[in-house]
Design a protein around this motif. Structure first.
Motif, PDB file in Angstrom:
ATOM      1  N   THR A 140      16.124 -11.640  11.201  1.00 39.90           N
ATOM      2  CA  THR A 140      16.775 -10.453  11.562  1.00 39.90           C
ATOM      3  C   THR A 140      17.097 -10.495  13.102  1.00 39.90           C
ATOM      4  OG1 THR A 140      14.632  -9.572  12.192  1.00 39.90           O
ATOM      5  CG2 THR A 140      15.391  -9.023   9.933  1.00 39.90           C
ATOM      6  N   GLU A 141      16.374 -11.329  13.851  1.00 36.91           N
ATOM      7  CA  GLU A 141      16.754 -11.601  15.209  1.00 36.91           C
ATOM      8  C   GLU A 141      17.642 -12.575  15.406  1.00 36.91           C
ATOM      9  OE1 GLU A 141      13.092 -12.027  17.212  1.00 36.91           O
ATOM     10  OE2 GLU A 141      12.241 -10.016  16.906  1.00 36.91           O
ATOM     11  N   GLY A 142      18.352 -13.014  14.265  1.00 40.93           N
ATOM     12  CA  GLY A 142      19.535 -14.096  14.665  1.00 40.93           C
ATOM     13  C   GLY A 142      19.093 -15.685  14.535  1.00 40.93           C
ATOM     14  N   ILE A 143      18.014 -15.759  14.265  1.00 41.80           N
ATOM     15  CA  ILE A 143      17.419 -17.330  14.151  1.00 41.80           C
ATOM     16  C   ILE A 143      17.936 -17.700  12.737  1.00 41.80           C
ATOM     17  CG2 ILE A 143      15.820 -19.023  13.859  1.00 41.80           C
ATOM     18  CD1 ILE A 143      16.111 -18.143  16.719  1.00 41.80           C
ATOM     19  N   LYS A 144      18.630 -18.714  12.423  1.00 47.80           N
ATOM     20  CA  LYS A 144      19.101 -19.061  11.123  1.00 47.80           C
ATOM     21  C   LYS A 144      17.884 -19.649  10.523  1.00 47.80           C
ATOM     22  CE  LYS A 144      24.090 -19.465  12.247  1.00 47.80           C
ATOM     23  NZ  LYS A 144      25.222 -20.493  12.277  1.00 47.80           N
ATOM     24  N   VAL A 145      17.358 -19.212   9.275  1.00 52.44           N
ATOM     25  CA  VAL A 145      16.444 -20.001   8.731  1.00 52.44           C
ATOM     26  C   VAL A 145      17.031 -20.545   7.220  1.00 52.44           C
ATOM     27  CG1 VAL A 145      14.133 -19.525   7.591  1.00 52.44           C
ATOM     28  CG2 VAL A 145      14.849 -18.311   9.778  1.00 52.44           C
ATOM     29  N   LYS A 188      11.130 -18.732  17.758  1.00 51.27           N
ATOM     30  CA  LYS A 188      11.937 -18.322  18.712  1.00 51.27           C
ATOM     31  C   LYS A 188      12.409 -19.193  19.718  1.00 51.27           C
ATOM     32  CE  LYS A 188      12.864 -14.365  19.514  1.00 51.27           C
ATOM     33  NZ  LYS A 188      13.984 -13.519  19.445  1.00 51.27           N
ATOM     34  N   GLN A 189      11.967 -20.442  19.618  1.00 50.71           N
ATOM     35  CA  GLN A 189      12.245 -21.493  20.649  1.00 50.71           C
ATOM     36  C   GLN A 189      13.508 -22.382  19.927  1.00 50.71           C
ATOM     37  OE1 GLN A 189       8.850 -23.567  22.411  1.00 50.71           O
ATOM     38  NE2 GLN A 189       7.836 -22.444  20.876  1.00 50.71           N
ATOM     39  N   VAL A 190      13.686 -22.093  19.008  1.00 46.85           N
ATOM     40  CA  VAL A 190      14.920 -23.141  17.982  1.00 46.85           C
ATOM     41  C   VAL A 190      15.995 -22.210  17.719  1.00 46.85           C
ATOM     42  CG1 VAL A 190      13.110 -24.591  17.481  1.00 46.85           C
ATOM     43  CG2 VAL A 190      13.763 -22.988  15.912  1.00 46.85           C
ATOM     44  N   ASP A 191      17.322 -23.016  17.335  1.00 49.12           N
ATOM     45  CA  ASP A 191      18.434 -22.447  16.691  1.00 49.12           C
ATOM     46  C   ASP A 191      18.389 -22.429  15.407  1.00 49.12           C
ATOM     47  OD1 ASP A 191      19.778 -22.552  19.479  1.00 49.12           O
ATOM     48  OD2 ASP A 191      19.335 -24.428  19.345  1.00 49.12           O
ATOM     49  N   VAL A 192      17.875 -23.422  14.705  1.00 49.02           N
ATOM     50  CA  VAL A 192      17.811 -23.330  13.114  1.00 49.02           C
ATOM     51  C   VAL A 192      16.549 -23.573  12.658  1.00 49.02           C
ATOM     52  CG1 VAL A 192      18.888 -24.287  11.037  1.00 49.02           C
ATOM     53  CG2 VAL A 192      20.460 -23.878  12.689  1.00 49.02           C
ATOM     54  N   LEU A 193      15.992 -23.008  11.819  1.00 48.92           N
ATOM     55  CA  LEU A 193      14.808 -23.268  11.399  1.00 48.92           C
ATOM     56  C   LEU A 193      14.464 -23.577   9.769  1.00 48.92           C
ATOM     57  CD1 LEU A 193      11.475 -23.142  12.557  1.00 48.92           C
ATOM     58  CD2 LEU A 193      11.432 -20.779  11.499  1.00 48.92           C
ATOM     59  N   THR A 194      13.736 -24.710   9.397  1.00 43.56           N
ATOM     60  CA  THR A 194      13.616 -25.137   8.072  1.00 43.56           C
ATOM     61  C   THR A 194      12.038 -25.657   7.836  1.00 43.56           C
ATOM     62  OG1 THR A 194      14.582 -26.664   6.342  1.00 43.56           O
ATOM     63  CG2 THR A 194      14.354 -27.720   8.514  1.00 43.56           C
ATOM     64  N   PHE A 195      12.103 -25.911   6.572  1.00 48.47           N
ATOM     65  CA  PHE A 195      10.526 -26.247   6.387  1.00 48.47           C
ATOM     66  C   PHE A 195      10.446 -27.235   5.472  1.00 48.47           C
ATOM     67  CE2 PHE A 195      11.713 -22.497   4.064  1.00 48.47           C
ATOM     68  CZ  PHE A 195      11.757 -22.754   2.710  1.00 48.47           C
ATOM     69  N   GLU A 196       9.328 -27.911   5.349  1.00 50.54           N
ATOM     70  CA  GLU A 196       8.915 -29.165   4.539  1.00 50.54           C
ATOM     71  C   GLU A 196       7.772 -28.887   3.486  1.00 50.54           C
ATOM     72  OE1 GLU A 196       6.582 -32.531   5.814  1.00 50.54           O
ATOM     73  OE2 GLU A 196       4.991 -31.097   5.849  1.00 50.54           O
ATOM     74  N   ASP A 224      22.138 -29.616  23.616  1.00 55.04           N
ATOM     75  CA  ASP A 224      20.928 -28.625  23.672  1.00 55.04           C
ATOM     76  C   ASP A 224      20.251 -28.205  22.352  1.00 55.04           C
ATOM     77  OD1 ASP A 224      20.642 -29.120  26.248  1.00 55.04           O
ATOM     78  OD2 ASP A 224      22.196 -27.598  27.015  1.00 55.04           O
ATOM     79  N   PHE A 225      21.119 -28.008  21.123  1.00 53.76           N
ATOM     80  CA  PHE A 225      20.805 -27.499  20.005  1.00 53.76           C
ATOM     81  C   PHE A 225      19.212 -28.142  19.793  1.00 53.76           C
ATOM     82  CE2 PHE A 225      20.349 -28.111  15.524  1.00 53.76           C
ATOM     83  CZ  PHE A 225      20.527 -26.848  14.859  1.00 53.76           C
ATOM     84  N   LYS A 226      18.703 -27.011  19.076  1.00 51.24           N
ATOM     85  CA  LYS A 226      17.258 -27.565  18.721  1.00 51.24           C
ATOM     86  C   LYS A 226      16.784 -26.956  17.037  1.00 51.24           C
ATOM     87  CE  LYS A 226      15.406 -26.431  23.245  1.00 51.24           C
ATOM     88  NZ  LYS A 226      16.874 -25.942  23.811  1.00 51.24           N
ATOM     89  N   LEU A 227      16.437 -27.839  16.359  1.00 51.90           N
ATOM     90  CA  LEU A 227      16.247 -27.940  15.051  1.00 51.90           C
ATOM     91  C   LEU A 227      14.658 -27.664  14.907  1.00 51.90           C
ATOM     92  CD1 LEU A 227      16.442 -27.643  11.974  1.00 51.90           C
ATOM     93  CD2 LEU A 227      16.582 -30.161  12.037  1.00 51.90           C
ATOM     94  N   GLY A 228      14.008 -26.517  14.380  1.00 53.55           N
ATOM     95  CA  GLY A 228      12.720 -26.502  14.178  1.00 53.55           C
ATOM     96  C   GLY A 228      12.312 -26.846  12.671  1.00 53.55           C
ATOM     97  N   GLN A 243      17.942 -32.870  18.513  1.00 52.21           N
ATOM     98  CA  GLN A 243      16.572 -32.140  19.014  1.00 52.21           C
ATOM     99  C   GLN A 243      15.715 -31.648  17.883  1.00 52.21           C
ATOM    100  OE1 GLN A 243      15.623 -30.769  23.002  1.00 52.21           O
ATOM    101  NE2 GLN A 243      17.951 -30.573  23.233  1.00 52.21           N
ATOM    102  N   THR A 244      14.579 -31.974  17.999  1.00 52.63           N
ATOM    103  CA  THR A 244      13.496 -31.556  16.884  1.00 52.63           C
ATOM    104  C   THR A 244      12.530 -30.959  17.437  1.00 52.63           C
ATOM    105  OG1 THR A 244      12.752 -33.692  16.195  1.00 52.63           O
ATOM    106  CG2 THR A 244      14.487 -32.820  14.997  1.00 52.63           C
ATOM    107  N   TYR A 245      11.978 -29.737  16.917  1.00 48.91           N
ATOM    108  CA  TYR A 245      10.571 -29.255  17.219  1.00 48.91           C
ATOM    109  C   TYR A 245       9.766 -29.186  16.044  1.00 48.91           C
ATOM    110  CZ  TYR A 245      12.082 -27.432  21.871  1.00 48.91           C
ATOM    111  OH  TYR A 245      12.567 -27.555  23.386  1.00 48.91           O
ATOM    112  N   VAL A 246       8.587 -29.614  15.986  1.00 55.35           N
ATOM    113  CA  VAL A 246       7.821 -29.370  14.670  1.00 55.35           C
ATOM    114  C   VAL A 246       6.323 -28.956  14.868  1.00 55.35           C
ATOM    115  CG1 VAL A 246       6.401 -31.131  13.187  1.00 55.35           C
ATOM    116  CG2 VAL A 246       8.609 -31.705  13.999  1.00 55.35           C
ATOM    117  N   LEU A 247       6.170 -27.976  14.000  1.00 55.01           N
ATOM    118  CA  LEU A 247       4.832 -27.280  14.023  1.00 55.01           C
ATOM    119  C   LEU A 247       3.983 -27.597  12.628  1.00 55.01           C
ATOM    120  CD1 LEU A 247       3.076 -24.654  15.002  1.00 55.01           C
ATOM    121  CD2 LEU A 247       4.416 -23.195  13.596  1.00 55.01           C
TER     122      LEU A 247
END
Length: 384
Positions: free
Chosen positions: A89-94, A67-75, A7-11, A32-36
């Motif tokens: 600050t709210e616990g999401i790893k960026v 807020k929907q993912v566990d770890v957030l990265t960017f391209e 269920d882990f989600k990478l944003g 699992q990946t979420y993309v914006l």
């Protein structure tokens, strides 16, 4: 944490070609990946588990996505840093962190960072506006020629111009900028450094970059760089110094100049997978995209050695063509030894737009370079 088939989600913020190539490895690992991305036609749309269309610079859009993912990265660096800071600050790893991105987003701030930390770089002056720079030139505080750079918003050669005469200012935007001393150099080099949260660090080999003289875009990336071992060692050492001061997690591409007297000057950095590392998909034991995943998930880093010499050729839109893209003669380059094309999935071409790249792998770097030239002269990115 179990990242694989879970269920882990990478944003991923940004859905362009870098994200698309990163998704190749998330799918390989069943992550699992979420993309914006702002565009409904973003290359990442077909490869992610969930795709969201939205403004990367809008606080609420980025925050609600994160807020929907566990770890957030960017391209892409052009994202809302305040939203990333709140998410952290709210616990999401960026990763890389908002702190790192804050130092890099503005090229003036980035140059100040090098100066403060004794990292060798070209001399420069910062200006709040183009008008202030023009006044400095009139008062001989800045002498031509020099390199003008917009501090924000530049990409793929945009936001950079050599100023040789007063007429060179024509068409430049009225924005914050820097004037950088022109550096007489032999080569433009790059080193990718990767670091995970546990502190493991690895560097890729030094690559050499050949640029299009008109578009200021990379045409060829050559690995290994055709330089002396002593220069390569110096470049890697400086890249590690830069990485240590940024204390980043993930990839950091460090672009550098090799001067006429073999000094190394840092030009700029990118905290993400980078054009200078695309060769690694075919030529390295661990591609830069897999390595970025390993780093941000705090997994053991992979082998950065090359299996063979690798050269990347950028595929950009041909001058005089705009519209629905056609890759003319692509079947001809597919018949060449060691050639692999990557098509980014952009449906519309325009002059100098990045549309794909081609990797050439060969035991002999001279032969790889010859084939790369043949590829460059054969395939054309045109429109119907």
């Amino acid at each position: 944490m179990n990242y694989f088939s879970s269920d882990f989600k990478l944003g991923i913020l940004g859905g362009g070609q870098l994200g698309k190539m990163l998704l190749t490895d998330t799918r390989k690992f069943d992550i699992q990946t979420y993309v914006l991305d702002p565009s409904d036609e973003a290359p990442c749309k077909i490869g992610s588990n969930k795709f969201f269309q939205g403004d990367l610079m809008d606080f609420d859009t980025v925050y609600n996505f994160g807020k929907q993912v566990d770890v957030l990265t960017f391209e892409i660096e052009h994202v809302n840093v305040a939203a990333l800071e709140k998410l952290e600050t709210e616990g999401i790893k960026v990763y890389p962190s908002p702190k790192t991105l804050n130092l890099i987003q503005n090229k003036g701030t980035q140059k100040d960072f090098y100066a403060k930390n004794n990292i060798p770089t070209a001399d420069y002056k910062r200006f709040e506006s183009l008008n202030d720079l023009k006044l400095a030139v009139e008062n001989e505080v800045v002498t031509m020629p020099f390199v003008w750079k917009s501090t924000e918003g530049g990409y793929d050669g945009n936001g950079v111009k050599v100023i040789r005469t007063a007429e060179s200012f024509n068409g430049l935007p009225e924005v914050q900028c820097i004037a950088e001393t022109m550096v007489p150099f032999k080569n433009e080099l790059a080193v990718i450094v990767t670091r995970n949260p546990s502190g493991e660090i690895k560097t890729y080999p030094v690559v050499e970059m050949e640029f299009h003289p008109e578009a200021n875009q990379v045409e060829y990336v050559i690995c290994p760089a055709r330089i002396d071992d002593a220069v390569a060692d110096k470049a890697r050492a400086i890249a590690l110094q830069v990485s240590e001061h940024f204390n980043h997690v993930g990839l950091l591409a460090v672009e550098m100049f090799q001067t006429e007297d073999d000094e190394i000057l840092v030009n700029e950095v990118a905290p993400r997978p980078h054009n200078s590392g695309h060769y690694s998909i075919e030529a390295s034991y661990t591609s830069q995209f897999e390595q970025h995943l390993r780093a941000i998930l705090d997994l053991p880093l992979g082998n950065t050695d090359s299996k063979a010499a690798g050269i990347m050729v950028n595929l950009v839109g041909a001058e005089g063509y705009s519209g629905n893209v056609v890759y003319q003669n692509i079947e001809k380059i597919l018949g060449l030894n060691g050639v692999t094309p990557h098509i980014y999935g952009k449906k519309q071409t325009r002059p100098f737009r990045k549309m794909g790249h081609v990797t050439i792998v060969n035991e002999d770097i001279a032969e790889a370079r010859r084939i790369a030239e043949e590829v460059k002269n054969t395939i054309k990115v045109i429109s119907i």
